[in-house]
Scaffold this motif. Structure first.
Motif, PDB file in Angstrom:
ATOM      1  N   LEU A 183       0.417  -1.564   0.190  1.00 58.23           N
ATOM      2  CA  LEU A 183      -0.364   0.079  -0.065  1.00 58.23           C
ATOM      3  C   LEU A 183       0.561   1.354  -0.338  1.00 58.23           C
ATOM      4  CD1 LEU A 183      -3.144  -0.768   2.825  1.00 58.23           C
ATOM      5  CD2 LEU A 183      -3.287   0.020  -0.163  1.00 58.23           C
ATOM      6  N   ILE A 184       1.639   1.319   0.834  1.00 58.96           N
ATOM      7  CA  ILE A 184       3.020   2.765   0.437  1.00 58.96           C
ATOM      8  C   ILE A 184       3.325   2.620  -0.222  1.00 58.96           C
ATOM      9  CG2 ILE A 184       5.081   4.092   1.520  1.00 58.96           C
ATOM     10  CD1 ILE A 184       4.122   2.401   4.816  1.00 58.96           C
ATOM     11  N   GLY A 185       4.235   1.193  -1.085  1.00 54.26           N
ATOM     12  CA  GLY A 185       4.971   1.912  -2.463  1.00 54.26           C
ATOM     13  C   GLY A 185       3.718   2.287  -3.181  1.00 54.26           C
ATOM     14  N   LEU A 186       2.700   1.642  -3.419  1.00 50.53           N
ATOM     15  CA  LEU A 186       1.333   1.755  -4.369  1.00 50.53           C
ATOM     16  C   LEU A 186       1.338   3.435  -3.953  1.00 50.53           C
ATOM     17  CD1 LEU A 186      -0.700   0.633  -6.968  1.00 50.53           C
ATOM     18  CD2 LEU A 186      -2.451   0.376  -3.967  1.00 50.53           C
ATOM     19  N   THR A 187       0.938   3.934  -3.175  1.00 56.09           N
ATOM     20  CA  THR A 187       0.539   5.080  -2.649  1.00 56.09           C
ATOM     21  C   THR A 187       1.783   6.383  -3.316  1.00 56.09           C
ATOM     22  OG1 THR A 187      -0.601   4.110  -1.239  1.00 56.09           O
ATOM     23  CG2 THR A 187      -0.164   7.060  -1.094  1.00 56.09           C
ATOM     24  N   ALA A 188       2.594   5.626  -2.842  1.00 57.50           N
ATOM     25  CA  ALA A 188       3.982   6.725  -3.598  1.00 57.50           C
ATOM     26  C   ALA A 188       4.511   6.077  -5.088  1.00 57.50           C
ATOM     27  CB  ALA A 188       5.351   6.456  -3.179  1.00 57.50           C
ATOM     28  N   SER A 189       3.941   5.244  -5.766  1.00 55.32           N
ATOM     29  CA  SER A 189       3.381   5.283  -7.263  1.00 55.32           C
ATOM     30  C   SER A 189       2.956   6.062  -7.899  1.00 55.32           C
ATOM     31  CB  SER A 189       4.174   3.685  -6.998  1.00 55.32           C
ATOM     32  OG  SER A 189       4.827   3.142  -7.019  1.00 55.32           O
ATOM     33  N   PHE A 190       1.680   5.965  -7.113  1.00 56.13           N
ATOM     34  CA  PHE A 190       0.423   6.587  -7.884  1.00 56.13           C
ATOM     35  C   PHE A 190       0.567   8.033  -7.768  1.00 56.13           C
ATOM     36  CE2 PHE A 190      -4.104   8.384  -7.019  1.00 56.13           C
ATOM     37  CZ  PHE A 190      -4.330   9.027  -8.667  1.00 56.13           C
ATOM     38  N   VAL A 191       1.273   8.204  -6.525  1.00 61.79           N
ATOM     39  CA  VAL A 191       1.492  10.157  -6.516  1.00 61.79           C
ATOM     40  C   VAL A 191       2.387  10.840  -7.403  1.00 61.79           C
ATOM     41  CG1 VAL A 191       2.755  12.348  -4.685  1.00 61.79           C
ATOM     42  CG2 VAL A 191       1.011  10.243  -4.353  1.00 61.79           C
ATOM     43  N   LEU A 192       3.439   9.699  -7.586  1.00 60.58           N
ATOM     44  CA  LEU A 192       4.522  10.430  -8.052  1.00 60.58           C
ATOM     45  C   LEU A 192       3.987   9.538  -9.536  1.00 60.58           C
ATOM     46  CD1 LEU A 192       7.750   7.418  -7.429  1.00 60.58           C
ATOM     47  CD2 LEU A 192       7.200  10.603  -7.809  1.00 60.58           C
ATOM     48  N   THR A 193       3.236   9.086 -10.103  1.00 59.66           N
ATOM     49  CA  THR A 193       2.543   9.421 -11.781  1.00 59.66           C
ATOM     50  C   THR A 193       1.440  10.868 -11.921  1.00 59.66           C
ATOM     51  OG1 THR A 193       2.659   6.866 -11.574  1.00 59.66           O
ATOM     52  CG2 THR A 193       1.238   8.432 -12.969  1.00 59.66           C
ATOM     53  N   VAL A 194       0.641  11.127 -10.754  1.00 62.21           N
ATOM     54  CA  VAL A 194      -0.381  12.509 -10.856  1.00 62.21           C
ATOM     55  C   VAL A 194       1.077  13.869 -11.080  1.00 62.21           C
ATOM     56  CG1 VAL A 194      -1.729  13.739  -9.766  1.00 62.21           C
ATOM     57  CG2 VAL A 194      -1.794  11.042  -9.716  1.00 62.21           C
ATOM     58  N   GLU A 195       2.097  12.982 -10.301  1.00 62.32           N
ATOM     59  CA  GLU A 195       3.308  14.450 -10.147  1.00 62.32           C
ATOM     60  C   GLU A 195       3.623  14.803 -11.552  1.00 62.32           C
ATOM     61  OE1 GLU A 195       3.641  16.580  -8.443  1.00 62.32           O
ATOM     62  OE2 GLU A 195       2.618  16.609  -6.314  1.00 62.32           O
ATOM     63  N   ARG A 196       4.118  13.159 -12.281  1.00 64.84           N
ATOM     64  CA  ARG A 196       4.730  13.254 -13.363  1.00 64.84           C
ATOM     65  C   ARG A 196       3.794  13.688 -13.966  1.00 64.84           C
ATOM     66  NH1 ARG A 196       9.121  10.521 -16.102  1.00 64.84           N
ATOM     67  NH2 ARG A 196       8.967  10.786 -18.510  1.00 64.84           N
ATOM     68  N   PHE A 197       2.818  13.460 -14.651  1.00 64.04           N
ATOM     69  CA  PHE A 197       1.510  14.116 -15.890  1.00 64.04           C
ATOM     70  C   PHE A 197       1.270  14.947 -15.443  1.00 64.04           C
ATOM     71  CE2 PHE A 197      -0.498   9.586 -15.972  1.00 64.04           C
ATOM     72  CZ  PHE A 197       0.650   8.561 -16.795  1.00 64.04           C
ATOM     73  N   ALA A 198       1.379  16.027 -14.289  1.00 64.14           N
ATOM     74  CA  ALA A 198       1.004  17.547 -14.420  1.00 64.14           C
ATOM     75  C   ALA A 198       2.527  17.671 -15.189  1.00 64.14           C
ATOM     76  CB  ALA A 198       1.215  17.152 -12.861  1.00 64.14           C
ATOM     77  N   LEU A 199       3.501  17.428 -14.813  1.00 62.47           N
ATOM     78  CA  LEU A 199       4.923  17.438 -15.470  1.00 62.47           C
ATOM     79  C   LEU A 199       4.419  18.386 -16.722  1.00 62.47           C
ATOM     80  CD1 LEU A 199       7.485  19.679 -14.370  1.00 62.47           C
ATOM     81  CD2 LEU A 199       8.068  16.883 -14.218  1.00 62.47           C
ATOM     82  N   ALA A 200       4.435  16.838 -17.077  1.00 64.79           N
ATOM     83  CA  ALA A 200       4.119  16.218 -18.529  1.00 64.79           C
ATOM     84  C   ALA A 200       2.654  17.787 -19.317  1.00 64.79           C
ATOM     85  CB  ALA A 200       3.995  15.356 -18.907  1.00 64.79           C
ATOM     86  N   GLN A 201       2.030  18.351 -19.063  1.00 69.97           N
ATOM     87  CA  GLN A 201       1.229  19.030 -19.104  1.00 69.97           C
ATOM     88  C   GLN A 201       1.434  20.295 -19.160  1.00 69.97           C
ATOM     89  OE1 GLN A 201      -2.815  17.629 -16.807  1.00 69.97           O
ATOM     90  NE2 GLN A 201      -3.463  16.447 -18.656  1.00 69.97           N
ATOM     91  N   ASP A 202       1.945  20.738 -17.490  1.00 70.02           N
ATOM     92  CA  ASP A 202       2.359  21.936 -17.860  1.00 70.02           C
ATOM     93  C   ASP A 202       4.173  21.918 -17.075  1.00 70.02           C
ATOM     94  OD1 ASP A 202       3.664  24.533 -16.972  1.00 70.02           O
ATOM     95  OD2 ASP A 202       2.461  24.549 -15.110  1.00 70.02           O
ATOM     96  N   PRO A 203       5.120  22.282 -18.185  1.00 69.93           N
ATOM     97  CA  PRO A 203       6.304  22.018 -17.942  1.00 69.93           C
ATOM     98  C   PRO A 203       7.255  23.297 -16.806  1.00 69.93           C
ATOM     99  CG  PRO A 203       6.088  22.443 -20.300  1.00 69.93           C
ATOM    100  CD  PRO A 203       4.741  22.758 -19.444  1.00 69.93           C
TER     101      PRO A 203
END
Length: 188
Positions: free
Chosen positions: A11-31
């Motif tokens: 669960l901890i790893g899943l949460t961290a991976s999910f947050v990283l994915t959201v952050e990565r997509f946000a960064l891809a949309q707005d440099p």
């Protein structure tokens, strides 16, 4: 202990991976987006996410974490519910845990010595991947050779290798970024 480790660690790893994915997509949309885990020049997810190492297989690495940690979490839940898993499943879990541990160590090396920055969420993934690998490995070795005295000794002192690993990792991080830590007053 293993079912709880798999469930909570997953669960901890899943949460961290999910947050990283959201952050990565946000960064891809707005440099110009600054990820929530970009705290200073050393603790900077943005610096790590913008490197080729962040998408080794052509897609963001955290997607691997989402899949892998979902399996680990489900395995822990099944064991906590009284499930009994077949040998082939344990071998598959061992393969995944070993691959994850190897990949995490490669990423640690890249973060420390190529990228020169640390991602706090990535470090959370590191911190759960290694114990998951270690305890799945111990479980599987014990099933293969239940009467092995050397294995019994390792099992008795199971936390020592993990403590050594965490200590070595902290020492590597401290040594690599000592010039930065010392300028902000943490190191002295």
């Amino acid at each position: 202990m293993l079912p709880w480790l798999l469930f909570v660690g997953g669960l901890i790893g899943l949460t961290a991976s999910f947050v990283l994915t959201v952050e990565r997509f946000a960064l891809a949309q707005d440099p110009d987006y600054t990820p929530t885990c970009s705290i200073n020049p050393v603790l900077s997810c943005g610096s790590v996410m913008s490197t080729p190492q962040a998408a080794v297989f052509g897609f963001p690495n955290p997607l691997l974490g989402i899949v892998g940690f979902a399996v680990v979490t489900a395995t822990g839940a099944a064991l906590l519910a009284g499930g009994r898993l077949r040998g082939w499943y344990w071998l598959g879990l061992q393969g995944g845990a070993t691959s994850g541990a190897v990949f995490v160590h490669w990423l640690i090396g890249q973060s420390l010595y190529r990228i020169g920055a640390l991602c706090p969420y990535c470090m959370v993934v590191w911190a759960v991947t290694v114990p998951i690998f270690w305890y799945v490995t111990l479980r599987n070795l014990h099933r293969l050779k239940p009467a092995d005295r050397r294995l019994a000794a390792v099992t008795r002192y199971h936390s020592v290798p993990l403590a050594c690993w965490f200590t070595a990792l902290v020492a590597l991080i401290a040594a690599r970024f000592w010039p930065y830590w010392s300028t902000i007053g943490i190191a002295g």
